[in-house]
Structures are given as structure tokens and as C-alpha cells.
Design a protein around this motif. Structure first.
Motif, PDB file in Angstrom:
ATOM      1  N   LEU A  54       0.823  -1.217   0.000  1.00  0.00           N
ATOM      2  CA  LEU A  54       0.000   0.000   0.000  1.00  0.00           C
ATOM      3  C   LEU A  54       0.848   1.253   0.000  1.00  0.00           C
ATOM      4  N   LEU A  55       2.014   1.147   0.584  1.00  0.00           N
ATOM      5  CA  LEU A  55       2.838   2.349   0.713  1.00  0.00           C
ATOM      6  C   LEU A  55       3.450   2.733  -0.630  1.00  0.00           C
ATOM      7  N   PRO A  56       3.393   4.008  -0.969  1.00  0.00           N
ATOM      8  CA  PRO A  56       4.029   4.467  -2.205  1.00  0.00           C
ATOM      9  C   PRO A  56       5.534   4.205  -2.166  1.00  0.00           C
ATOM     10  N   SER A  57       6.103   3.993  -3.346  1.00  0.00           N
ATOM     11  CA  SER A  57       7.514   3.600  -3.411  1.00  0.00           C
ATOM     12  C   SER A  57       8.485   4.743  -3.146  1.00  0.00           C
ATOM     13  N   ALA A  58       8.013   5.816  -2.488  1.00  0.00           N
ATOM     14  CA  ALA A  58       8.930   6.885  -2.083  1.00  0.00           C
ATOM     15  C   ALA A  58       9.325   6.730  -0.630  1.00  0.00           C
ATOM     16  N   VAL A  59       8.655   5.812   0.081  1.00  0.00           N
ATOM     17  CA  VAL A  59       8.907   5.725   1.533  1.00  0.00           C
ATOM     18  C   VAL A  59      10.361   5.385   1.854  1.00  0.00           C
ATOM     19  N   LEU A  60      11.040   4.773   0.874  1.00  0.00           N
ATOM     20  CA  LEU A  60      12.429   4.384   1.144  1.00  0.00           C
ATOM     21  C   LEU A  60      13.398   5.539   0.905  1.00  0.00           C
ATOM     22  N   ARG A  61      12.896   6.662   0.417  1.00  0.00           N
ATOM     23  CA  ARG A  61      13.769   7.805   0.111  1.00  0.00           C
ATOM     24  C   ARG A  61      13.531   8.900   1.143  1.00  0.00           C
ATOM     25  N   PRO A  62      14.490   9.123   2.041  1.00  0.00           N
ATOM     26  CA  PRO A  62      14.304  10.151   3.063  1.00  0.00           C
ATOM     27  C   PRO A  62      14.005  11.516   2.431  1.00  0.00           C
ATOM     28  N   GLY A  63      13.122  12.264   3.059  1.00  0.00           N
ATOM     29  CA  GLY A  63      12.815  13.621   2.584  1.00  0.00           C
ATOM     30  C   GLY A  63      11.707  13.689   1.550  1.00  0.00           C
ATOM     31  N   LYS A  64      11.232  12.532   1.089  1.00  0.00           N
ATOM     32  CA  LYS A  64      10.145  12.535   0.097  1.00  0.00           C
ATOM     33  C   LYS A  64       8.812  12.337   0.820  1.00  0.00           C
ATOM     34  N   VAL A  65       7.745  12.848   0.213  1.00  0.00           N
ATOM     35  CA  VAL A  65       6.418  12.685   0.808  1.00  0.00           C
ATOM     36  C   VAL A  65       5.663  11.573   0.063  1.00  0.00           C
ATOM     37  N   SER A  66       5.031  10.688   0.816  1.00  0.00           N
ATOM     38  CA  SER A  66       4.238   9.606   0.233  1.00  0.00           C
ATOM     39  C   SER A  66       2.767   9.876   0.501  1.00  0.00           C
ATOM     40  N   LEU A  67       1.950   9.779  -0.546  1.00  0.00           N
ATOM     41  CA  LEU A  67       0.527  10.058  -0.369  1.00  0.00           C
ATOM     42  C   LEU A  67      -0.318   8.910  -0.920  1.00  0.00           C
ATOM     43  N   ILE A  68      -1.433   8.657  -0.248  1.00  0.00           N
ATOM     44  CA  ILE A  68      -2.379   7.633  -0.712  1.00  0.00           C
ATOM     45  C   ILE A  68      -3.670   8.369  -1.062  1.00  0.00           C
ATOM     46  N   GLY A  69      -4.039   8.338  -2.336  1.00  0.00           N
ATOM     47  CA  GLY A  69      -5.177   9.131  -2.812  1.00  0.00           C
ATOM     48  C   GLY A  69      -6.510   8.440  -2.580  1.00  0.00           C
ATOM     49  N   ASN A  70      -7.574   9.202  -2.827  1.00  0.00           N
ATOM     50  CA  ASN A  70      -8.950   8.733  -2.624  1.00  0.00           C
ATOM     51  C   ASN A  70      -9.307   7.503  -3.450  1.00  0.00           C
ATOM     52  N   GLY A  71      -8.575   7.244  -4.533  1.00  0.00           N
ATOM     53  CA  GLY A  71      -8.902   6.120  -5.408  1.00  0.00           C
ATOM     54  C   GLY A  71      -8.437   4.768  -4.880  1.00  0.00           C
ATOM     55  N   VAL A  72      -7.708   4.800  -3.759  1.00  0.00           N
ATOM     56  CA  VAL A  72      -7.161   3.543  -3.212  1.00  0.00           C
ATOM     57  C   VAL A  72      -8.168   2.884  -2.271  1.00  0.00           C
ATOM     58  N   ALA A  73      -8.295   1.558  -2.370  1.00  0.00           N
ATOM     59  CA  ALA A  73      -9.094   0.784  -1.418  1.00  0.00           C
ATOM     60  C   ALA A  73      -8.177   0.466  -0.243  1.00  0.00           C
ATOM     61  N   LEU A  74      -8.516   0.995   0.918  1.00  0.00           N
ATOM     62  CA  LEU A  74      -7.570   1.012   2.044  1.00  0.00           C
ATOM     63  C   LEU A  74      -7.911  -0.012   3.112  1.00  0.00           C
ATOM     64  N   ASP A  75      -7.055  -1.009   3.261  1.00  0.00           N
ATOM     65  CA  ASP A  75      -7.188  -1.940   4.386  1.00  0.00           C
ATOM     66  C   ASP A  75      -6.377  -1.344   5.532  1.00  0.00           C
ATOM     67  N   PRO A  76      -7.051  -0.787   6.546  1.00  0.00           N
ATOM     68  CA  PRO A  76      -6.313  -0.049   7.580  1.00  0.00           C
ATOM     69  C   PRO A  76      -5.356  -0.938   8.380  1.00  0.00           C
ATOM     70  N   TYR A  77      -5.763  -2.184   8.606  1.00  0.00           N
ATOM     71  CA  TYR A  77      -4.885  -3.097   9.345  1.00  0.00           C
ATOM     72  C   TYR A  77      -3.633  -3.413   8.519  1.00  0.00           C
ATOM     73  N   ALA A  78      -3.846  -3.623   7.214  1.00  0.00           N
ATOM     74  CA  ALA A  78      -2.701  -3.928   6.343  1.00  0.00           C
ATOM     75  C   ALA A  78      -1.743  -2.741   6.287  1.00  0.00           C
ATOM     76  N   LEU A  79      -2.306  -1.531   6.254  1.00  0.00           N
ATOM     77  CA  LEU A  79      -1.437  -0.347   6.174  1.00  0.00           C
ATOM     78  C   LEU A  79      -0.598  -0.203   7.440  1.00  0.00           C
ATOM     79  N   ILE A  80      -1.239  -0.336   8.587  1.00  0.00           N
ATOM     80  CA  ILE A  80      -0.487  -0.163   9.837  1.00  0.00           C
ATOM     81  C   ILE A  80       0.581  -1.260   9.978  1.00  0.00           C
ATOM     82  N   LYS A  81       0.231  -2.469   9.555  1.00  0.00           N
ATOM     83  CA  LYS A  81       1.204  -3.577   9.623  1.00  0.00           C
ATOM     84  C   LYS A  81       2.420  -3.259   8.743  1.00  0.00           C
TER      85      LYS A  81
END
Ligand code: GDP
Ligand code: IMO
Ligand code: MG
Length: 426
Positions: A54-81
Motif C-alpha cells: 500500500l505504501l508508495p515507493s517513495a517511503v524508502l527515500r528520506p525527505g520525500k512525501v508519500s501520499l495515498i489518494g482517494n482512489g485507493v481501497a484502504l485496508d487499515p490493518y494492512a497499512l499499519i502492519k
């Protein structure tokens, strides 16, 4: 200033994660705009393998912002895990560098349960993450969205609406009914962890645009899994083509579209696949390409490169250049084949017809090119590429009508050859 949309041009797993990570080094933010944790994007940094769902592929790059838009189906448990797993590996993730749209529909246990009920009759071969049922509820106007977690009264009403529908279906299957308290408990069990990430993403993106910040839209799945344009019904439940970047993020912008394609073709799950090779060629691609699904660990079906599909995908998404990945997997072949059109009885097609019955019967017409039989794994210099590999790339460019800007030669972040200057993208 134009932003970049990255989309898969085949049936997913083209190597989007690696390429988004590569381009993210030159951007400010990366946005996911569709799909959910059915996606599995692999990024290899030194010896570490990261599989992002679920996490955008910028999370591994320090200083970049990762965003999850309204079009994503969000499993909150999966995201926190996923967040906690990366944090345990020393990756910094917090509400300043990860932001999730308040409008995302939530995937709950009822969705996974519904998918399981229909599994036998549907035979799509889904990832069983509840993606389809969640999008059905979104369109049916009964989904629970991330913003609903703010108000317990509203949540109570929303759960009632949701369960009215799901329990009727469960009754039809003779399954236990789900009660409101269980769903309320499920949601409240994660609310305090997920709410800090809840943001108004369209507005944040609009501000980024005004400030001239560079944004990458990271597609999941691939063109032929698109709900409208894919090999229906063997598709996912969202639009995967580039137009969805606008709808699924709320940022209207004039984007460069970069399409990602493997140097051959793979598909995981059921459905038509004209160039599939159920033989030694397919086995060799499977073994050399390590083609096991990132999410479900299923074997990916393998076949030759299909230029008909890619030409169609280029048109559907307005692709201006292509990144060709996994060329190294073709290293050992004597000859390599490219599908240039299809035959079906007396008919010829230079596109994939919509009808499933026809798609299933298509016979690919191939062009055969000499292989290069030289090791390209990890190659970073274009002048060291074998002439036959260069000819393969040039023939693909001719057939699909757009240039190939980058080629990838290993899973590693650094192993990329720049064929066309990317400055035009930034
Ligand atoms: P995505 O879903 O499009 O991000 O792709 P996946 O990560 O599911 O699948 C692509 C697989 O190929 C991953 O295991 C990558 O590490 C790997 N990969 C990406 N590019 C290359 C390449 O150029 N060569 C090789 N050998 N592997 C690659
Ligand atoms: P990435 O982003 C490959 C396939 C499933 C199934 C169909 C529907 O890693 O490229 P779903 O669970 O979405 O309802 O399943 O879509 N599928 C993918 N195949 N890569 C993916 O994502 C996929 N996401 C879904 O295998 O055939
Ligand atoms: Mg994948």
C-alpha cells in the motif's frame, strides 16, 4: 512543470516499484491513486528486499512525501502492519511524510468474507484481499470511508447500512450473520493508529503543484487488468490506466505518462494470455525471472513480448516513453519472439478485441529475432549492450510507436541504463 504518471502496460508486475523508486530520487512526492494491497511492488536496495503493498515507493527515500489518494481501497490493518514492518527496519514513517486521503473507502473483514463466499463461482483468481467487494461498496454508496472514523454516531449509521447489504448476501449462502458490534470493534481497534495519517490529499497536492513541487503518480496492476479496458471479467476492480491518476488523487494536471513493460509477458491469476508459453520457453522465463507473485506467491504465467498489447496500452494511457525491464531474463535465448498481430480463424487483429471468447482463441503471429546470448545482468552502460539486444529494443520501439527511455537489467535500484535523456520529464 509536468508531473509523471507511471503505469504498467501488461498484467502487472512489470517492475513499477523499482522504476518509481528510481525516479523518486528526482521528485518531491509519490502518490498511489488506485488499487490497494493487492499490489506488490519490489524495491531492492543493497541487500535489502522491500515488498510494498500500500505504501508508495517513495517511503524508502528520506525527505520525500508519500501520499495515498482517494482512489485507493484502504485496508487499515494492512497499512499499519506495513508501516510497522518498515519502521522496524529503520525506515522513518510518520504523519509528516505519509498522508492518506480521508475519502479512501475501507476494506474490512466483511469484504474479505464476501470475496471468500464468491471465490468458487467467480474463478478470477483474485488476491483475496477484499479489493473487489470494497470497490463494489464504494460505488454502491455504502462504504465506510476513512473520514467516517471521526464520528462514532455517523459510524454507527454507516455500519448499519453496510451490514444490511452484506447480511442479506450471507443469508443467501446460509452463513452466520455479522453483527454491528463486531465491525465497530474492528474499526475502533485501528482508528487511533490510522487517523493521524488522514489528510485532505487533493488540497495538499494542489498546494504542491502551486509550489512547483514534482509529483509522481504510482500506478498499481497493469493496463489489461483495468476494469474497463482489461481482459474483462479477468481484471481487477479499479481503473489502472493513466487517466485514473487524476480521479484517484483529485489533482488535475497535465502529466507525462511513462509506461513500464517487461521484456517478455507475465500474468498471475486466470484469463486470456495470447502469447503464453506452456513449454520450455515459459518454464525458462519463469525460472530465470523468478516469477512468483509478490502478494500471493502464486506462479506467474509467462510468455513472449506482445507488441499488440503494448501498442494498445500506449494509446489508452497516452504514454510518451517506455521503461523496459528484465531484459537480462532473455540473455540465454538463441532467438527471441515478438507478437506483431493476432489471427482468429480468417480474421486478423492489430489490437486486443473486447470479447472474451475471441480473446481466448487468438493466435499470435510472431517475428523472430536473433538472441544476444551475453550476460546483461546488472549492466549499466548502453555502449556495452550486444547489438542484437539493441535491435530487439529498436524493433519494439518501431512496433509500439514510442521511444524506450530506460532499460532495467536487475532488481537492484542502481542497475538501469538511460537510453534517452530524462531531463524532459523533470
Ligand atoms: P511491480 O508490481 O510492477 O512493482 O513489479 P513486482 O515487484 O511485483 O515484480 C517485478 C520483479 O522483478 C521484482 O521481483 C523485481 O525485483 C524484479 N525486477 C525488476 N526489474 C528487474 C530487472 O530488470 N531484472 C531482473 N532480473 N529483475 C527485475
Ligand atoms: P502489481 O501492482 C499482478 C490480479 C490478480 C487477479 C486479478 C484480480 O503488483 O502489479 P484482485 O485481488 O485485484 O481483485 O484480483 O488481478 N492482480 C495482479 N496481478 N500484479 C498486481 O499488482 C495485481 N493486482 C491484482 O492476480 O488475476
Ligand atoms: Mg507486483
Amino acid at each position: 512543470m509536468r508531473n509523471i504518471v507511471i503505469v504498467g502496460l501488461q498484467w502487472g508486475d512489470e517492475g513499477k516499484g523499482k522504476i518509481v523508486d528510481y525516479l523518486a530520487s528526482r521528485a518531491d512526492a509519490v502518490v498511489r491513486f488506485q488499487g490497494g494491497n493487492n499490489a506488490g511492488h519490489t524495491i531492492v536496495v543493497d541487500d535489502q528486499i522491500y515488498k510494498l503493498n500500500l505504501l508508495p515507493s517513495a517511503v524508502l527515500r528520506p525527505g520525500k512525501v508519500s501520499l495515498i489518494g482517494n482512489g485507493v481501497a484502504l485496508d487499515p490493518y494492512a497499512l499499519i502492519k506495513e508501516i510497522e514492518l518498515l519502521q522496524s527496519k529503520g525506515i522513518e514513517i510518520n504523519p509528516d511524510n505519509l498522508m492518506v486521503s480521508e475519502s479512501c473507502p475501507l476494506i474490512l473483514s466483511v469484504h474479505k468474507a464476501k470475496e471468500a463466499l464468491f471465490e468458487d463461482s467467480d474463478k478470477i483468481g483474485t488476491t483475496n484481499k477484499g479489493i473487489g467487494p470494497c470497490y463494489e461498496d464504494k460505488v454502491g454508496r455504502r462504504a465506510i470511508r476513512l473520514c467516517d472514523l471521526e464520528s462514532q454516531d455517523l459510524l454507527d449509521q454507516r455500519i448499519e447500512v453496510l451490514l444490511n447489504y452484506h447480511n442479506i448476501i450471507r443469508q443467501g449462502f446460509g452463513s452466520d450473520l455479522i453483527n454491528k458490534e463486531d465491525i465497530m470493534r474492528e474499526i475502533l481497534g485501528i482508528a487511533s493508529k490510522i487517523l493521524p495519517y488522514k489528510k485532505c490529499i487533493w488540497n495538499i497536492l494542489s498546494n504542491f503543484k502551486a509550489e512547483g513541487r514534482e509529483i509522481i503518480f504510482e500506478g498499481a496492476q497493469g493496463t489489461f487488468l483495468d476494469i474497463d479496458h482489461g481482459t474483462y471479467p479477468f481484471v481487477t476492480s479499479s481503473n489502472t490506466i493513466a487517466a485514473q491518476a487524476i480521479l484517484g488523487s483529485g489533482l488535475f494536471s497535465n502529466n507525462h505518462v511513462v509506461g513500464i513493460a517487461k521484456a517478455y509477458t507475465t500474468r498471475v491469476g486466470n484469463g486470456p494470455f495470447p502469447t503464453e508459453q506452456k513449454n520450455d520457453v515459459g518454464n525458462s522465463l519463469f525460472t530465470r525471472g523468478k516469477e512468483l507473485g509478490t502478494v500471493s506467491n502464486r506462479k506467474r504465467r509467462c510468455g513472449w513480448f506482445d507488441a499488440v498489447l503494448i501498442r494498445q496500452a500506449v494509446k489508452l494511457s497516452g504514454v510518451s516513453s517506455i521503461v523496459l525491464t528484465k531484459l537480462d531474463i532473455l540473455d540465454s535465448f538463441n532467438t527471441v519472439k515478438i507478437c506483431i498481430k493476432y489471427k482468429c480463424g480468417n480474421d486478423e487483429f492489430d489490437y486486443l478485441p473486447a470479447l472474451y471468447e475471441v480473446q481466448e482463441k487468438l493466435e499470435p503471429v510472431y517475428e523472430e529475432l536473433p538472441g544476444w546470448q551475453q550476460n546483461t545482468y546488472g549492466q549499466r552502460f548502453s555502449h556495452k549492450l550486444h547489438i542484437n539486444l539493441v535491435k530487439y529494443v529498436e524493433r519494439i520501439e518501431e512496433l509500439v510507436g514510442v521511444p524506450i527511455s530506460l532499460i532495467s537489467t536487475s532488481p537492484n535500484r542502481e542497475d538501469i541504463i538511460v537510453l534517452k535523456d530524462l531531463n524532459f520529464l523533470f
